[in-house]
Design an enzyme around this catalytic site. Structure first.
Site, PDB file in Angstrom:
ATOM      1  N   TYR A   1      67.805 -14.611  37.104  1.00 22.80           N
ATOM      2  CA  TYR A   1      67.610 -15.670  38.094  1.00 22.80           C
ATOM      3  C   TYR A   1      68.861 -16.534  38.052  1.00 22.80           C
ATOM      4  CZ  TYR A   1      64.955 -19.627  40.185  1.00 22.80           C
ATOM      5  OH  TYR A   1      64.507 -20.647  40.961  1.00 22.80           O
TER       6      TYR A   1
ATOM      7  N   GLU B   1      62.585 -18.440  51.689  1.00 17.33           N
ATOM      8  CA  GLU B   1      63.573 -18.771  50.668  1.00 17.33           C
ATOM      9  C   GLU B   1      64.982 -18.678  51.233  1.00 17.33           C
ATOM     10  OE1 GLU B   1      62.341 -19.372  47.291  1.00 17.33           O
ATOM     11  OE2 GLU B   1      64.323 -20.288  47.191  1.00 17.33           O
ATOM     12  N   ASP B   2      65.745 -19.724  51.003  1.00 16.28           N
ATOM     13  CA  ASP B   2      67.178 -19.728  51.300  1.00 16.28           C
ATOM     14  C   ASP B   2      67.517 -19.411  52.759  1.00 16.28           C
ATOM     15  OD1 ASP B   2      67.203 -20.422  48.702  1.00 16.28           O
ATOM     16  OD2 ASP B   2      68.607 -18.891  48.028  1.00 16.28           O
TER      17      ASP B   2
ATOM     18  N   ASP C   1      62.432 -23.964  49.082  1.00 15.74           N
ATOM     19  CA  ASP C   1      63.568 -24.896  48.996  1.00 15.74           C
ATOM     20  C   ASP C   1      63.175 -26.291  49.462  1.00 15.74           C
ATOM     21  OD1 ASP C   1      65.597 -22.883  48.196  1.00 15.74           O
ATOM     22  OD2 ASP C   1      64.976 -22.020  50.105  1.00 15.74           O
TER      23      ASP C   1
HETATM   24  O1  LIG Z   1      66.969 -20.534  43.139  1.00 14.14           O
HETATM   25  C1  LIG Z   1      67.190 -21.639  42.586  1.00 14.14           C
HETATM   26  O2  LIG Z   1      67.662 -21.749  41.461  1.00 14.14           O
HETATM   27  C2  LIG Z   1      66.797 -22.888  43.311  1.00 14.14           C
HETATM   28  C3  LIG Z   1      66.703 -22.630  44.752  1.00 14.14           C
HETATM   29  O3  LIG Z   1      65.689 -22.237  45.282  1.00 14.14           O
HETATM   30  C4  LIG Z   1      67.924 -22.757  45.551  1.00 14.14           C
HETATM   31  O4  LIG Z   1      68.916 -23.312  45.062  1.00 14.14           O
HETATM   32  O5  LIG Z   1      67.903 -22.262  46.677  1.00 14.14           O
HETATM   33 MG   LIG Z   2      66.127 -21.233  47.142  1.00 13.61          MG
END
Ligand SMILES: O=C([O-])CC(=O)C(=O)O
Ligand SMILES: [Mg+2]
Length: 549
Positions: A101, A243-244, A267
């Site tokens: 991760y 996500e993202d 997020d």
């Molecule tokens: O993934 C991570 O460490 C935190 C997160 O969701 C991002 O920064 O988009």
């Molecule tokens: Mg993220």
């Protein structure tokens, strides 16, 4: 106690069994199993237990010269023996999380097309519009409960990585399992390919995605819509974690679907909840309650407004009026203080645009508004300079200083700066990890507020309760439950979040609190169990080999 799983019948044998990552146990197959399943001679004769096999994993990790190589090795391990992979992750999360991760997954995404071995998950290209249901039906598992989906446009702080962003859904879902015990079989990583604006990728000979600029506007919206509806048809029990996505898409997509399907944006909501948990724990350190604090955000984008909105709801729950709760939160961005006369404010900024004279200097804003906490979500490295931090230290005995921007180079200040410029009085948490800081004879352990403390736990609660919607209140419950688990002894060392080594126990406690809330509020899709703890324990995945008949 977890019920003993029934032995699986109708499984592959021989080499095909060794090639099935969900069933393969390699040298751990017993003598009798080897005889029965046609494996004799296909493995070295020695039968090994899991501890020895885990030891081999650690030895091989040590041979690898870089974390990216360790990431590649662990991905291959997963392709080969999923049980051993999760056993490794769960044996030492503080060691393995940074490898599968953040931060390693960032570099892995940048080079995803170069390090690819066996593709995992589902890739949905906009060229296949109209066929998304059929593509989803190609996934071999029918009972999918969690989908993490990205379109790769804003991968961590690294920008547009196109379909190389697939590393993120894969990594996040591995944490659902490793940190909160959601079974891997019910998880599905998905990447949407709508092109990329990353010229270097388009030109790279190994890039695997569409070599065209991103599709936006109505065509993009229709594609997202088809995706959401296809998931409802093919995997009706799945929760979708966005996500993202880039900011201009993230908030509208969440707004469009949150009341229609089971979904959330990690997020926005996950990050807000982890920040809220940090602020609740920090309030304990400064000897007050959350409702005694005043908050000033540097940054007024999705992260800032997401945290402020959740925080304001929590403050209301704690007894403040809706208006007063909002007035505790102020936003400051590149255009200065967000106040009611500012033009062009977004729908999400407006609730926090209070009456005030314009101010274009952050330190001046601190002098006037006297915040007890400053929260950096600006993406501007070093924006909390010495003047800012010393001003906070002048106004507060224990100033709360949270630089939350990622990666480290974008952090508004370092842990060392925060502690040094406040003579060790800062209550500190950051988005990026920092090493311990030594000042005089004191050691400070900086806390990292990553959404890993929230999304796996909320996910486990949704998995166990089969809730049909994900609400902000669930995230507030999660934040409060997380903050409660920081012990007084940990708080004394400056910790705002529990250590990552305890993440499974911590997440299961958070998951139970959220599940309790879901059942109590009639939001569950299954009947309320008599014994919630036992019911939840039953659901938890443990990395043990499935018996084979
Ligand atoms: O993934 C991570 O460490 C935190 C997160 O969701 C991002 O920064 O988009
Ligand atoms: Mg993220």
């Amino acid at each position: 106690m977890t019920a003993k799983p029934t032995p699986l019948t109708n499984h592959p044998t021989g080499v095909a069994l060794l090639r099935d990552p969900a069933l393969n146990r390699s040298t751990a197959f017993t003598e009798a199993e080897r005889e029965k399943f046609g494996l004799v001679g296909l493995l070295p004769d020695r039968v090994e237990d899991e501890e020895v096999r885990l030891q081999r994993v650690l030895v091989q990790l040590d041979y690898k010269p870089t974390d990216l190589e360790r990431y590649i090795f662990l991905s291959s391990l997963r392709d080969n023996d999923e049980t051993l992979y999760f056993k490794a992750l769960m044996s030492d999360p503080a060691r393995f999380l940074p490898l599968v991760y953040t931060p390693t997954v960032g570099e892995a995404c940048q080079k995803f097309d170069q390090i690819l071995r066996r593709p995992a998950g589902v890739y949905l290209s906009i060229t296949r519009k109209g066929q998304l249901r059929d593509l989803l039906r190609n996934w071999p598992h029918k009972d999918v409960r969690f989908i993490v989906v990205t379109d790769g446009e804003r991968i961590l702080g690294l920008g547009d990585l196109g379909i190389n962003g697939m590393g993120i859904p894969i990594g996040k879902l591995a944490l659902y399992t490793a940190c909160a015990g959601v079974p891997p079989k019910v998880t599905l990583p998905i990447t949407l390919d709508v092109g990329t604006n990353n010229e270097a990728l388009i030109k790279h000979p190994l890039y695997l995605g569409l070599r065209q600029p991103r599709i936006t506007g109505a065509e993009y919206d229709e594609f997202i819509d088809e995706f959401i509806m296809a998931v409802q048809d093919v995997f009706p029990r799945a929760c979708i974690q966005f996500e993202d996505f880039a900011l201009p898409h993230a908030a509208p997509i969440l707004a469009r679907y949150r009341d229609k399907v089971c979904c959330f944006n990690d997020d926005i909501q996950g990050t807000a909840a982890v920040a809220l948990a940090g602020l609740i724990a920090a309030s304990k350190i400064v000897d007050g309650a959350l409702k005694d604090q005043r908050f000033l955000f540097l940054g007024a984008g999705t992260a800032a407004t997401g945290i402020a909105a959740l925080l304001a709801k929590a403050l209301e729950q704690d007894g403040l009026s809706a208006a007063e709760a909002k007035r505790r939160c102020w936003l400051f961005d590149i255009g200065g203080l967000i106040q009611s006369k500012r033009e062009g404010l977004t729908l999400f900024q407006q609730p926090f645009a209070h009456e005030h004279a314009p101010l274009d200097n952050f330190t001046a804003a601190i002098e006037v508004l006297k915040p007890t906490a400053i929260i950096g979500v600006s993406g501007v490295g070093k924006a909390f300079d010495r003047t800012v931090i010393e001003t906070m230290a002048k106004l507060n005995e224990r100033p709360i200083i949270f630089p939350y921007s990622n990666p480290t180079s974008h952090s508004e200040c370092t842990a060392e700066e925060a502690y040094r410029w406040t003579d060790g009085r800062a209550v500190f948490a950051s988005g990026s990890p920092f090493q311990p800081v030594y000042l005089g004879d004191k050691t400070f352990l900086p806390s990292q507020g990553n959404n890993v403390y929230i999304f796996p736990a909320v996910g486990m609660a949704i998995y166990a309760t089969e809730a049909a919607r994900v609400t902000d209140e669930m995230f507030i419950v999660a934040a409060r439950a997380l903050a409660e688990q920081v012990t007084p002894a940990q708080i004394a060392t400056g910790l705002i979040y529990p250590p990552q080594s305890m993440i499974l126990d911590v997440s299961l406690n958070v998951a139970r609190a959220v599940a309790r809330y879901i059942f109590d509020h009639g939001l569950a899709g299954v009947p309320t169990p008599d014994d919630l703890a036992a019911y939840m324990a039953e659901k938890v995945y443990r990395p043990a080999y499935r018996p084979l008949a």
